[in-house]
Write an enzyme that holds these catalytic residues in place. Structure first.
Site, PDB file in Angstrom:
ATOM      1  N   ARG A   1       0.842  -1.196   0.000  1.00 13.66           N
ATOM      2  CA  ARG A   1       0.000   0.000   0.000  1.00 13.66           C
ATOM      3  C   ARG A   1       0.875   1.242   0.000  1.00 13.66           C
ATOM      4  O   ARG A   1       1.865   1.315   0.731  1.00 13.66           O
ATOM      5  CB  ARG A   1      -0.921   0.005   1.230  1.00 13.66           C
ATOM      6  CG  ARG A   1      -1.872  -1.182   1.238  1.00 13.66           C
ATOM      7  CD  ARG A   1      -2.856  -1.149   2.372  1.00 13.66           C
ATOM      8  NE  ARG A   1      -3.665  -2.361   2.387  1.00 13.66           N
ATOM      9  CZ  ARG A   1      -4.586  -2.658   3.292  1.00 13.66           C
ATOM     10  NH1 ARG A   1      -4.843  -1.793   4.266  1.00 13.66           N
ATOM     11  NH2 ARG A   1      -5.262  -3.787   3.232  1.00 13.66           N
TER      12      ARG A   1
ATOM     13  N   ARG B   1       2.340   1.096  10.272  1.00 10.79           N
ATOM     14  CA  ARG B   1       1.849   1.479   8.941  1.00 10.79           C
ATOM     15  C   ARG B   1       3.007   1.377   7.951  1.00 10.79           C
ATOM     16  O   ARG B   1       3.836   2.270   7.842  1.00 10.79           O
ATOM     17  CB  ARG B   1       1.294   2.907   8.991  1.00 10.79           C
ATOM     18  CG  ARG B   1       0.355   3.257   7.842  1.00 10.79           C
ATOM     19  CD  ARG B   1      -0.238   4.642   8.043  1.00 10.79           C
ATOM     20  NE  ARG B   1      -1.032   4.737   9.246  1.00 10.79           N
ATOM     21  CZ  ARG B   1      -2.307   4.376   9.348  1.00 10.79           C
ATOM     22  NH1 ARG B   1      -2.935   3.906   8.292  1.00 10.79           N
ATOM     23  NH2 ARG B   1      -2.946   4.500  10.493  1.00 10.79           N
TER      24      ARG B   1
ATOM     25  N   GLU C   1      -6.404  -0.866  15.512  1.00  8.81           N
ATOM     26  CA  GLU C   1      -7.019  -1.811  14.579  1.00  8.81           C
ATOM     27  C   GLU C   1      -6.042  -2.921  14.183  1.00  8.81           C
ATOM     28  O   GLU C   1      -4.895  -2.663  13.854  1.00  8.81           O
ATOM     29  CB  GLU C   1      -7.483  -1.071  13.321  1.00  8.81           C
ATOM     30  CG  GLU C   1      -8.115  -1.995  12.292  1.00  8.81           C
ATOM     31  CD  GLU C   1      -8.214  -1.368  10.906  1.00  8.81           C
ATOM     32  OE1 GLU C   1      -8.297  -2.136   9.937  1.00  8.81           O
ATOM     33  OE2 GLU C   1      -8.175  -0.121  10.809  1.00  8.81           O
TER      34      GLU C   1
ATOM     35  N   SER D   1     -10.290  -5.934  10.050  1.00  7.90           N
ATOM     36  CA  SER D   1     -11.501  -5.281   9.580  1.00  7.90           C
ATOM     37  C   SER D   1     -12.284  -6.317   8.789  1.00  7.90           C
ATOM     38  O   SER D   1     -11.771  -6.885   7.820  1.00  7.90           O
ATOM     39  CB  SER D   1     -11.154  -4.071   8.700  1.00  7.90           C
ATOM     40  OG  SER D   1     -12.299  -3.317   8.395  1.00  7.90           O
TER      41      SER D   1
ATOM     42  N   ARG E   1       0.900  -6.539  12.490  1.00 16.14           N
ATOM     43  CA  ARG E   1       0.282  -5.912  13.667  1.00 16.14           C
ATOM     44  C   ARG E   1       0.096  -6.923  14.790  1.00 16.14           C
ATOM     45  O   ARG E   1       0.157  -6.570  15.976  1.00 16.14           O
ATOM     46  CB  ARG E   1      -1.031  -5.240  13.291  1.00 16.14           C
ATOM     47  CG  ARG E   1      -0.824  -4.023  12.400  1.00 16.14           C
ATOM     48  CD  ARG E   1      -2.016  -3.109  12.369  1.00 16.14           C
ATOM     49  NE  ARG E   1      -1.736  -1.913  11.558  1.00 16.14           N
ATOM     50  CZ  ARG E   1      -2.531  -0.860  11.481  1.00 16.14           C
ATOM     51  NH1 ARG E   1      -3.662  -0.829  12.173  1.00 16.14           N
ATOM     52  NH2 ARG E   1      -2.215   0.174  10.721  1.00 16.14           N
TER      53      ARG E   1
END
Length: 428
Positions: free
Chosen positions: A262, A277, A349, A352, A391
């Site tokens: 990403r 991130r 988070e 999801s 994560r």
């Protein structure tokens, strides 16, 4: 993608629904685009029919040796042919304009999704596990990783640039163990089929799940036109593209452990330290393809599968129902799992899980048919993180840290670490 017929029939309801996503009213614009498209198509069909009729009359005139009439008719046919060519171009342009406009509009939120435009309006559903009390001040993962000598940010920058990390030795093994544990859990207990999809996809595949055209800036693209996947959701969901699936074969449930890429185009200044991130990270993805009447039930099931990973790792977490404005564009309802990070003293988070309804299926032309029925329906698609491996590594590091900077290995991971019970500093 939205059904223009439903928008024509319920323009006010459509505008009210997209307003919940923070989008201005669009029904008038969309209906006008559709009117132009249908008008061009109607005129094309009428003139095509007239042309066919005249062609038959030409044959009859020639059979009667009436050359004057035949020539008159052929002149008219030539004129119609020219007009038909213009209409074909116009109709295609109107079709493309309508498709492009529809493809940029996010999914409509489910009725039970709370209103709100950002994370402040998300609603906590439940908390699982309690944060541990430490006799020392917990460190963040990057301090732990650098202290151990197993998390190398400097070489990540050297080799690639910002938002890349080199993970080494025992910590790399711990991350690998997490991914393998998740795959084994989802395949053995929840019935997902393990897949190894391509990590480069074409335009049609990126369009099918909603990355294109609106979110191209969030992706990396090769010089030969391929897109690096932001998640295995993209190739796995597209396995249903252009198919009519017998409903007796559903549900399809797929899982994959892949690298994800990403650009983090909108993340300037956010989480610049550590591995929260990254441009490249590993993730175990869950994807379900189901009949329309099963997606609500499947969404709860998928979320439960992701929650089970955290429960087995004995990590405290909370389950959040996202508000309409905080969901991804493809989702009609989303649960986020947020894991407790003691070093940050907050929940972050880690998963999801989204029900996309038929929004992706319309883009992919993915349909199903009940046994014995002629009519087809668009399938419903769901996707979820089960979990983001990087994560999860961060969460294990921070929750299982010891005062001396070492990290205890969770019991459930020890079969995957060759008996390693503690990640310790180099030289110990």
């Amino acid at each position: 993608m939205h059904d223009i017929k439903l928008i024509r029939d319920n323009p006010e309801a459509f505008d009210q629904a997209i307003a919940r996503r923070g989008v201005a009213p669009l029904s008038v614009t969309l209906i006008e685009l559709d009117r132009k498209r249908r008008a061009a198509q109607t005129e094309f069909d009428e003139l095509q029919g007239k042309r066919n009729t005249l062609s038959k009359e030409i044959g009859a005139a020639k059979a009667k040796k009436d050359e004057a009439r035949a020539n008159e008719l052929m002149t008219e046919v030539a004129r119609l042919k020219e007009r038909l060519g213009i209409l074909e171009v116009e109709q295609k342009a109107h079709e493309e304009a309508l498709t492009d406009a529809l493809s940029r509009i996010p999914n409509l939120p489910a009725d039970d999704v709370p209103d709100g435009l950002d994370e402040k309006s998300n609603v906590e559903q439940r908390r699982t596990g309690a944060p541990k009390n430490y006799s020392f001040k917990p460190k963040e993962h990057f301090d732990l990783g650098e202290g151990l000598g197993y998390m190398d940010f400097a070489n990540g920058v050297k080799l690639a640039g910002a938002r890349f990390t080199v993970v080494k030795s025992q910590l790399a093994r711990l991350e690998r163990a997490l991914g393998q544990f998740m795959l084994d859990l989802h395949t053995s207990e929840f019935g997902y089929t393990e897949m190894q999809p391509p990590m480069l996809v074409n335009d049609a595949t990126a369009f099918g799940t909603g990355q294109l055209p609106k979110f191209g800036d969030d992706l990396f693209r090769t010089t030969t036109g391929y897109w690096l996947i932001p998640t295995a959701e993209v190739p796995l969901t597209n396995l249903a593209r252009d198919l009519i699936i017998d409903e007796s074969e559903l549900p399809w449930r797929f899982t994959a452990l892949t690298a994800c890429f990403r650009s983090e185009a909108g993340a300037a200044g956010r989480d610049t330290r550590g591995m929260i991130r990254q441009h490249q990270f590993n993730k175990v993805e869950l994807v379900s393809i189901v009949s329309p009447d099963k997606s609500v039930e499947e969404h709860e099931r998928m979320t439960g599968a992701a929650e089970t990973v955290l429960k087995r790792l004995d990590l405290p977490f909370r389950t959040m129902l996202l508000c309409a404005g905080d969901m991804g564009g493809a989702a009609r309802k989303t649960y986020d799992l947020e894991v407790w990070l003691p070093g940050q003293d907050q929940y972050r988070e880690i998963s999801s899980c989204s029900n996309c309804g038929d929004w992706q299926a319309r883009r992919m032309n993915a349909r199903c048919r009940a046994p014995g029925e002629k009519q087809t329906r668009f399938v419903h698609t769901l996707n979820g993180s089960g979990l983001a491996v990087g994560r999860a590594l961060i969460a294990v590091m921070e929750n299982y840290q010891n005062e001396d900077g070492s990290i205890s290995v969770p019991d459930v991971l020890r079969p995957y670490t060759g008996g390693l019970t503690k990640v310790e500093k180099v030289g110990k």
